[in-house]
Design a protein around this motif. Structure first.
Motif, mmCIF file in Angstrom:
data_model
loop_
_atom_site.group_PDB
_atom_site.id
_atom_site.type_symbol
_atom_site.label_atom_id
_atom_site.label_comp_id
_atom_site.label_asym_id
_atom_site.label_seq_id
_atom_site.Cartn_x
_atom_site.Cartn_y
_atom_site.Cartn_z
ATOM 1 N N LYS A 1 -2.461 20.769 12.811
ATOM 2 C CA LYS A 1 -2.090 19.381 13.080
ATOM 3 C C LYS A 1 -3.322 18.551 13.402
ATOM 4 O O LYS A 1 -4.162 18.942 14.220
ATOM 5 N N VAL A 2 -3.411 17.382 12.765
ATOM 6 C CA VAL A 2 -4.501 16.435 12.992
ATOM 7 C C VAL A 2 -3.881 15.058 13.190
ATOM 8 O O VAL A 2 -2.710 14.842 12.872
ATOM 9 N N PRO A 3 -4.643 14.095 13.741
ATOM 10 C CA PRO A 3 -4.100 12.738 13.862
ATOM 11 C C PRO A 3 -3.655 12.202 12.497
ATOM 12 O O PRO A 3 -4.329 12.387 11.488
ATOM 13 N N GLU A 4 -2.506 11.554 12.477
ATOM 14 C CA GLU A 4 -1.918 11.057 11.236
ATOM 15 C C GLU A 4 -2.262 9.581 11.034
ATOM 16 O O GLU A 4 -2.424 8.831 11.991
ATOM 17 N N LEU A 5 -2.344 9.194 9.756
ATOM 18 C CA LEU A 5 -2.749 7.835 9.396
ATOM 19 C C LEU A 5 -1.532 6.942 9.169
ATOM 20 O O LEU A 5 -0.632 7.283 8.402
ATOM 21 N N PHE A 6 -1.537 5.791 9.840
ATOM 22 C CA PHE A 6 -0.517 4.760 9.646
ATOM 23 C C PHE A 6 -1.239 3.427 9.458
ATOM 24 O O PHE A 6 -2.245 3.171 10.120
ATOM 25 N N ARG A 7 -0.712 2.586 8.571
ATOM 26 C CA ARG A 7 -1.294 1.258 8.381
ATOM 27 C C ARG A 7 -0.269 0.215 8.797
ATOM 28 O O ARG A 7 0.898 0.273 8.414
ATOM 29 N N LEU A 8 -0.762 -0.755 9.579
ATOM 30 C CA LEU A 8 0.121 -1.749 10.180
ATOM 31 C C LEU A 8 -0.539 -3.119 10.092
ATOM 32 O O LEU A 8 -1.762 -3.235 10.194
ATOM 33 N N ALA A 9 0.287 -4.163 9.907
ATOM 34 C CA ALA A 9 -0.237 -5.527 9.838
ATOM 35 C C ALA A 9 0.781 -6.492 10.422
ATOM 36 O O ALA A 9 1.993 -6.251 10.377
ATOM 37 N N ASP B 1 -4.714 -3.053 10.596
ATOM 38 C CA ASP B 1 -5.587 -1.991 11.072
ATOM 39 C C ASP B 1 -5.004 -0.645 10.672
ATOM 40 O O ASP B 1 -3.801 -0.516 10.411
ATOM 41 N N ASP B 2 -5.880 0.351 10.609
ATOM 42 C CA ASP B 2 -5.463 1.740 10.397
ATOM 43 C C ASP B 2 -5.302 2.400 11.758
ATOM 44 O O ASP B 2 -6.215 2.345 12.589
ATOM 45 N N LEU B 3 -4.153 3.014 11.971
ATOM 46 C CA LEU B 3 -3.884 3.691 13.237
ATOM 47 C C LEU B 3 -3.875 5.198 12.992
ATOM 48 O O LEU B 3 -3.149 5.686 12.126
ATOM 49 N N ARG B 4 -4.672 5.915 13.737
ATOM 50 C CA ARG B 4 -4.687 7.386 13.648
ATOM 51 C C ARG B 4 -4.217 7.929 14.981
ATOM 52 O O ARG B 4 -4.909 7.809 15.997
ATOM 53 N N VAL B 5 -3.030 8.517 14.978
ATOM 54 C CA VAL B 5 -2.399 8.962 16.217
ATOM 55 C C VAL B 5 -1.763 10.340 16.007
ATOM 56 O O VAL B 5 -1.513 10.756 14.872
ATOM 57 N N SER B 6 -1.495 11.017 17.119
ATOM 58 C CA SER B 6 -0.931 12.363 17.051
ATOM 59 C C SER B 6 0.533 12.422 17.471
ATOM 60 O O SER B 6 1.202 13.431 17.222
ATOM 61 N N ASN B 7 1.047 11.370 18.126
ATOM 62 C CA ASN B 7 2.444 11.376 18.560
ATOM 63 C C ASN B 7 2.952 9.938 18.660
ATOM 64 O O ASN B 7 2.175 8.983 18.530
ATOM 65 N N TYR C 1 3.003 3.940 19.639
ATOM 66 C CA TYR C 1 3.565 2.788 20.349
ATOM 67 C C TYR C 1 2.453 1.982 21.023
ATOM 68 O O TYR C 1 2.409 0.750 20.914
ATOM 69 N N ARG C 2 1.546 2.685 21.684
ATOM 70 C CA ARG C 2 0.450 2.023 22.385
ATOM 71 C C ARG C 2 -0.479 1.324 21.385
ATOM 72 O O ARG C 2 -0.936 0.195 21.619
ATOM 73 N N ALA C 3 -0.762 1.978 20.255
ATOM 74 C CA ALA C 3 -1.642 1.386 19.250
ATOM 75 C C ALA C 3 -1.009 0.148 18.616
ATOM 76 O O ALA C 3 -1.707 -0.828 18.305
#
Length: 250
Positions: free
Chosen positions: A167-175, A195-201, A206-208
């Protein structure tokens, strides 16, 4: 003493008083419902519901340690919750979701069944890619005669990760902005902030998302768009801008 004379009702004397030349037929004004903006490049995607993602789709795992990924339903729900929290007091619409690249499978008990004998309960599916949009219709402005609503878009794809590893941080894109376009190829076109969000949970996600919303200033954005309408340039300046844009990649 003069006699009291009661005049007949005006409606009964319309023709005698010649009101017809002033009277007009009533015009019925019907407010047409505003069609929601389409924030998707649809291509080969299909629209799905959040319930479908939650109840009919499996969640892929990282095979090395069998850790769950953040599935598409959790992604959408987390951003929806973050938007409702950050824009408290505003109307936040439910997310519109589109998916693509369906991955079909089957449960272990049906491994040796021929394909034509599979029951619906034997089949599993999930989508490699998912994109969504959320409108905030109570935050809007009219610029150049166009009504602009604030909206939030997001996209993610499992093919951007190596699911055969740990498991590694996953990539999400949000605008977030007033004019957003998103497609399932992880492309976002926006006039706002992305921005690109790289998070693990989901807690980190939510915080990002809250941090991304706080980095965007809609009032300043509207002001700049309004100022742009009052901006002019000469033919020479326009040619210079086009020339620099063509040379930018060099």
């Amino acid at each position: 003493m003069r006699n009291l004379v009661i005049m007949p009702a005006m409606a009964q004397n319309r023709e005698r008083m010649n009101l017809g030349e002033y009277a007009e037929e009533a015009t019925i004004i019907i407010d047409e419902p505003v069609k929601p903006a389409n924030h998707f490049i649809e291509a080969n995607t299909q629209e799905v519901t959040l319930n479908h993602l939650k109840n009919d789709c499996i969640t892929p795992v990282f095979s090395k340690d069998n850790e769950l990924t953040i599935n598409h339903a959790q992604f959408v729900e987390t951003i929806q919750d973050a938007a409702q929290s950050f824009f408290s007091g505003e109307k936040v619409e439910q997310a519109t979701i589109r998916t693509s690249h369906i991955i079909k499978g089957r449960i272990p008990e049906a491994i040796h069944k021929p394909a034509n004998q599979l029951l619906e309960s034997d089949k599993t599916i999930y989508y490699e890619r998912a994109a969504f949009s959320i409108d905030v219709p109570t935050i809007y402005e009219t610029v150049g005669g166009n009504k602009l609503n604030l909206s939030i878009v997001g996209v993610r794809a499992y093919n951007q990760m190596n699911l055969y590893s740990k498991k590694v941080p996953e990539l999400f894109r949000l605008a977030v902005g007033f004019k957003n376009i998103v497609c399932a190829n992880l492309c976002i076109f926006t006039d706002g902030y992305k921005d690109d969000l790289r998070v693990s949970n989901t807690t980190e996600l939510y915080r990002a998302a809250l941090e991304l919303f706080s980095n965007y200033n809609p009032a300043r954005h509207i002001y700049l768009m309004q100022q742009l309408g009052d901006t002019s340039m000469s033919e020479h300046q326009f040619c210079q801008i086009i020339g620099k844009m063509r040379l930018y990649q060099c």
